[in-house]
Design a protein around this motif. Structure first.
Motif, PDB file in Angstrom:
ATOM      1  N   HIS A  82       0.004 -10.644   0.261  1.00 25.95           N
ATOM      2  CA  HIS A  82      -0.926 -10.200  -0.768  1.00 25.95           C
ATOM      3  C   HIS A  82      -0.329 -10.361  -2.149  1.00 25.95           C
ATOM      4  O   HIS A  82       0.800  -9.973  -2.390  1.00 25.95           O
ATOM      5  N   LYS A 100      -4.243  -5.746  -8.960  1.00 26.89           N
ATOM      6  CA  LYS A 100      -4.532  -4.638  -8.034  1.00 26.89           C
ATOM      7  C   LYS A 100      -4.310  -3.305  -8.761  1.00 26.89           C
ATOM      8  O   LYS A 100      -3.487  -3.203  -9.678  1.00 26.89           O
ATOM      9  N   SER A 132      -7.716  -4.613   0.216  1.00 26.21           N
ATOM     10  CA  SER A 132      -6.280  -4.508   0.537  1.00 26.21           C
ATOM     11  C   SER A 132      -5.822  -3.056   0.471  1.00 26.21           C
ATOM     12  O   SER A 132      -4.778  -2.757  -0.066  1.00 26.21           O
ATOM     13  N   HIS A 140       0.761  -8.250   4.455  1.00 22.31           N
ATOM     14  CA  HIS A 140      -0.500  -7.702   4.964  1.00 22.31           C
ATOM     15  C   HIS A 140      -1.001  -8.542   6.130  1.00 22.31           C
ATOM     16  O   HIS A 140      -2.197  -8.784   6.279  1.00 22.31           O
TER      17      HIS A 140
END
Ligand SMILES: NC(=O)c1ccc[n+]([C@@H]2O[C@H](COP(=O)([O-])OP(=O)(O)OC[C@H]3O[C@@H](n4cnc5c(N)ncnc54)[C@H](OP(=O)(O)O)[C@@H]3O)[C@@H](O)[C@H]2O)c1
Length: 244
Positions: free
Chosen positions: A3, A8, A136, A224
């Motif tokens: 990821h 984010k 995520s 991930h």
């Protein structure tokens, strides 16, 4: 699958402290937006925010006392409306207590259970609606080696750190089918203000550094794929291995 953390949105509690500051800076260096949620020492929070910004991230400062319901009830919503969502919650704020079992007052016990267990529990509840909208979603709860062990003079702290692992396991099983991952990190002695106060006998030599814990957080968030690590326990090099 790796990821990319660029853009984010991460919430970290206790971001002005030793571990929190290192985690925030590391996320900033990956281009994340970091909400520094809770803390009584504004100067420390501002110092962390400056590091996040200097490393390439974006910081949002939300000082406040996590022991106060008025703050914990609203902080997640405030952060989500500021950044437009939330991908990660890192429950890091905490307090330690070194006190013989019989001398630990019920007020001390309530305080430590409140900050180390009830607050993370409540923030997990508040954040789930936002995590459900993320591709995520991850929660990382910082426990301790004392979440598995029972050192003398640490009964209240050990209770709080066992409890955070207990609810994390249960929560992880409730939400994994929705793509939300819940992890715990259980560090041994990390060289921060907390350990300097709780264990003044220990020198910095041989201690875990806050950046070591930040690297574990990055590992959880960046890896991930289909191989999922739930918990990482990490002890000082000088301590006996596998003693959990
Ligand atoms: N250091 C270790 O050896 C070690 C080992 C295992 C686990 N841990 C865990 O790691 C986490 C971080 O600890 P640390 O070592 O980085 O300690 P630290 O440097 O003392 O940081 C603790 C943080 O928690 C915040 N905090 C304390 N009370 C708060 C409250 N009522 N409201 C909001 N924020 C509050 C502090 O903010 P203010 O300073 O602004 O109050 C500070 O930012 C804790 O959960 C701790 O139990 C630490």
């Amino acid at each position: 699958m790796n990821h990319n953390l660029e853009g984010k949105i991460a919430v970290i509690t206790g971001g002005g402290g030793g571990i929190g500051s290192a985690v925030a800076e590391s996320l900033g260096a990956r281009g994340a937006k970091v909400a520094l949620c809770g803390g009584n020492n504004l100067a420390k929070l501002e110092a962390t925010a400056a590091k996040v910004t200097a490393s390439g991230g974006e910081a949002y400062l939300l000082p406040g006392n996590l022991m106060e319901d008025s703050f914990t009830t609203n902080c997640i919503e405030q952060i989500a409306s500021h950044f437009g969502g939330i991908d990660y919650l890192i429950n890091n704020a905490g307090m330690a207590l070194s006190c013989p079992f019989e001398e630990t007052t019920m007020e001390q016990f309530d305080q430590i259970l409140r900050l180390n267990t009830r607050v993370p529990y409540q923030l997990c509840q508040k954040v789930l609606p936002y995590l459900r909208k993320s591709q995520s979603a991850e929660i990382i709860n910082i426990s301790s080696v004392v979440g598995h062990l029972g050192y003398p003079l640490q009964s209240a702290y050990a209770a709080s750190k066992h409890a955070i692992i207990g609810f994390s396991k249960s929560l992880a099983n409730e939400v994994y089918n929705e793509g939300i991952r819940v992890h715990t990190i259980c560090p041994g002695g990390v060289f921060t203000d907390m350990v300097k106060i709780a264990r003044p006998d220990l020198s910095s030599e041989g201690m875990i550094m806050p950046q070591d814990i930040a690297n574990i957080v990055l590992f959880f968030l960046e890896n991930h794929g289909n191989a999922v690590v739930d918990e990482i326990c990490v002890h000082r090099a000088g301590k006996e291995p596998f003693a959990y």
